[in-house]
Design an enzyme around this catalytic site. Sequence first.
Site, PDB file in Angstrom:
ATOM      1  N   HIS A 141     -10.910 -12.238  13.180  1.00  0.00           N
ATOM      2  CA  HIS A 141     -10.947 -13.426  14.045  1.00  0.00           C
ATOM      3  C   HIS A 141     -11.342 -14.663  13.250  1.00  0.00           C
ATOM      4  O   HIS A 141     -10.711 -15.723  13.367  1.00  0.00           O
ATOM      5  CB  HIS A 141     -11.933 -13.180  15.192  1.00  0.00           C
ATOM      6  CG  HIS A 141     -12.108 -14.340  16.117  1.00  0.00           C
ATOM      7  ND1 HIS A 141     -11.394 -14.476  17.296  1.00  0.00           N
ATOM      8  CD2 HIS A 141     -12.914 -15.436  16.041  1.00  0.00           C
ATOM      9  CE1 HIS A 141     -11.752 -15.602  17.901  1.00  0.00           C
ATOM     10  NE2 HIS A 141     -12.678 -16.197  17.160  1.00  0.00           N
ATOM     11  N   GLU A 142     -12.377 -14.542  12.424  1.00  0.00           N
ATOM     12  CA  GLU A 142     -12.833 -15.691  11.636  1.00  0.00           C
ATOM     13  C   GLU A 142     -11.828 -16.042  10.536  1.00  0.00           C
ATOM     14  O   GLU A 142     -11.595 -17.235  10.257  1.00  0.00           O
ATOM     15  CB  GLU A 142     -14.209 -15.395  11.022  1.00  0.00           C
ATOM     16  CG  GLU A 142     -15.300 -15.100  12.036  1.00  0.00           C
ATOM     17  CD  GLU A 142     -15.459 -16.184  13.096  1.00  0.00           C
ATOM     18  OE1 GLU A 142     -15.177 -17.363  12.796  1.00  0.00           O
ATOM     19  OE2 GLU A 142     -15.857 -15.843  14.229  1.00  0.00           O
ATOM     20  N   HIS A 145      -9.169 -18.159  12.056  1.00  0.00           N
ATOM     21  CA  HIS A 145      -9.561 -19.571  12.194  1.00  0.00           C
ATOM     22  C   HIS A 145      -9.308 -20.322  10.885  1.00  0.00           C
ATOM     23  O   HIS A 145      -8.838 -21.462  10.890  1.00  0.00           O
ATOM     24  CB  HIS A 145     -11.043 -19.673  12.555  1.00  0.00           C
ATOM     25  CG  HIS A 145     -11.320 -19.511  14.019  1.00  0.00           C
ATOM     26  ND1 HIS A 145     -10.623 -20.203  14.997  1.00  0.00           N
ATOM     27  CD2 HIS A 145     -12.244 -18.750  14.669  1.00  0.00           C
ATOM     28  CE1 HIS A 145     -11.098 -19.865  16.193  1.00  0.00           C
ATOM     29  NE2 HIS A 145     -12.066 -18.989  16.022  1.00  0.00           N
ATOM     30  N   GLU A 216      -9.384 -20.288  20.344  1.00  0.00           N
ATOM     31  CA  GLU A 216     -10.074 -19.001  20.355  1.00  0.00           C
ATOM     32  C   GLU A 216      -9.122 -17.880  20.770  1.00  0.00           C
ATOM     33  O   GLU A 216      -9.117 -16.799  20.172  1.00  0.00           O
ATOM     34  CB  GLU A 216     -11.280 -19.047  21.301  1.00  0.00           C
ATOM     35  CG  GLU A 216     -12.446 -19.885  20.798  1.00  0.00           C
ATOM     36  CD  GLU A 216     -13.015 -19.354  19.493  1.00  0.00           C
ATOM     37  OE1 GLU A 216     -13.120 -18.120  19.333  1.00  0.00           O
ATOM     38  OE2 GLU A 216     -13.334 -20.178  18.620  1.00  0.00           O
TER      39      GLU A 216
END
Length: 316
Positions: A141-142, A145, A216
């Site tokens: 997930h990071e 980003h 997100e």
Amino acid sequence: MNERERLRHKRRNRIQSMLLIGGMGALLAACGWIIAGGEGIAWALFAGSISLLFTPYVSPWLILRMYGAVPIVPHEMPALFQLLALISDRAGLPQPPALYYVPSRMMNAFATGGRGEAAIVVTDGLLRHLTLRELAGVLAHEVSHIRNNDLWIMTLADVVNRMTAAMSLAGVILFLASLPVLLLEGNFVLWLLVILLVFAPALASLLQLALSRTREYDADLDAAGLTGDPLGLASALAKLERYEGGLLETLFLPGRRIPHPSLLRTHPDTHRRIERLLALGSRPIEQELYPGPVILPSRLGPPQRRPHWRPTGLWY
């Protein structure tokens, strides 16, 4: 994994992001037009571009110092670094982000910096409560980003939001200063435009919050694509939601939350995020992603203090 479903969600997220950024730009241009017509639009866009160009660059290392983060080296947690290297390679990053540790009981992770200078921060609470499979989803997930330049996108949104607030304030001051003359001369006042000018900052903030939620969702979907395991991230999100409550809530109101209005959330509702991930289905877990258990090095002992406000204004 249902790749068709993932691509459908991703397309929708991309369209939503474009519409939200466009809406913020249109709101800024509208404020300029109300103040000075066509020239006002040009000045608003010019000022926004200059502000973005000269926005102070905050080094990721400064943010790390503010959190008291300490670096983790590969030989201390080889399984975690193996995961991060594999996910970063799949994401097409030139090199894996640096990995940092924050001695906090909170379960949290965040990314800072861009593709060329990135770091991922994980807290003690996150490492001690999540399995390696769940950590794979969080790291992916990071990394998503970072790959999607979300930090730059949100900086752009913040600049537009601040410029809209400045234009709104200037317009309201000019209107109040000229109101007596307008009334004495009997000029017609289009109050609808005045109301738009007054509420433009609030509208821009809501659009910015909506954009944050969309990014997100997009990072969740990309993480599922990088690991091939939506259930791992869904399980991590469920744990984060469960441990987020306080002691009194755990004892007397298990599973309950004091809900914030959806328009005022920077992150989407956790249950909605989990539903989207579960809709992608799953496939057999790739063993290369989960090479071993999570073992913290001895120098990183459990933090003794509870999360509290720091002199920097941060809570962790």
